[in-house]
Design a protein around this motif. Structure first.
Motif, PDB file in Angstrom:
ATOM      1  N   ALA A 103       2.992  40.564 -34.116  1.00 54.81           N
ATOM      2  CA  ALA A 103       3.439  41.471 -34.343  1.00 54.81           C
ATOM      3  C   ALA A 103       4.283  40.913 -35.359  1.00 54.81           C
ATOM      4  O   ALA A 103       4.931  41.508 -36.312  1.00 54.81           O
ATOM      5  N   TYR A 104       5.374  40.949 -34.099  1.00 53.87           N
ATOM      6  CA  TYR A 104       6.838  40.423 -34.295  1.00 53.87           C
ATOM      7  C   TYR A 104       6.580  39.347 -35.698  1.00 53.87           C
ATOM      8  O   TYR A 104       7.353  39.275 -36.555  1.00 53.87           O
ATOM      9  N   LYS A 105       5.569  38.354 -36.081  1.00 55.03           N
ATOM     10  CA  LYS A 105       5.910  37.625 -37.157  1.00 55.03           C
ATOM     11  C   LYS A 105       5.058  37.788 -37.636  1.00 55.03           C
ATOM     12  O   LYS A 105       5.784  37.150 -39.084  1.00 55.03           O
ATOM     13  N   ILE A 106       4.224  38.785 -37.736  1.00 61.85           N
ATOM     14  CA  ILE A 106       3.172  39.279 -38.762  1.00 61.85           C
ATOM     15  C   ILE A 106       4.191  39.802 -39.187  1.00 61.85           C
ATOM     16  O   ILE A 106       4.935  39.844 -40.643  1.00 61.85           O
ATOM     17  N   ASN A 107       5.254  41.305 -38.604  1.00 61.86           N
ATOM     18  CA  ASN A 107       6.661  41.044 -39.530  1.00 61.86           C
ATOM     19  C   ASN A 107       7.014  41.278 -39.988  1.00 61.86           C
ATOM     20  O   ASN A 107       7.896  41.764 -41.123  1.00 61.86           O
TER      21      ASN A 107
END
Length: 106
Positions: free
Chosen positions: A30-34
């Motif tokens: 999720a961090y990477k997506i954001n």
């Protein structure tokens, strides 16, 4: 001098939550997506439209509320952002921790 406990490197494990390795993997994905959404200059609404999800689901992703997301779903979002997902299976070494799922965010 205050006493402290050295963390394991997985806050979910340290808090005693169920499935801590999976939770950490989802948080890293999720961090990477954001980060990618921000790098593309997309608003939350634009990102929701791009992914074909509701704005409330996008808000949950942005805020790290990942209960409604599977690792597979998060990987599919990364794929939509033209990012390759690599899964490696390697033998444990004698110095490995109990962690079974690891996500490298580059």
């Amino acid at each position: 001098m205050a006493d402290y406990t050295l963390g394991s490197g997985n806050v979910f494990k340290d808090l005693g939550l169920p499935s801590p390795d999976e939770r950490l993997a989802k948080a890293k994905l999720a961090y990477k997506i954001n980060r990618l959404i921000a790098n593309h200059g997309m608003t939350q609404k634009e990102a929701a439209d791009f992914f074909g999800m509701s704005r409330s689901k996008m808000t949950a992703l942005r805020n790290g509320r990942l209960k409604g997301f599977t690792i597979d779903h998060l990987c599919s979002l990364l794929d939509k952002l033209d990012h390759h997902i690599e899964i490696r299976v390697i033998p444990k070494s004698s110095c490995d921790t109990q962690q079974t799922i690891n996500v490298a965010v580059i």
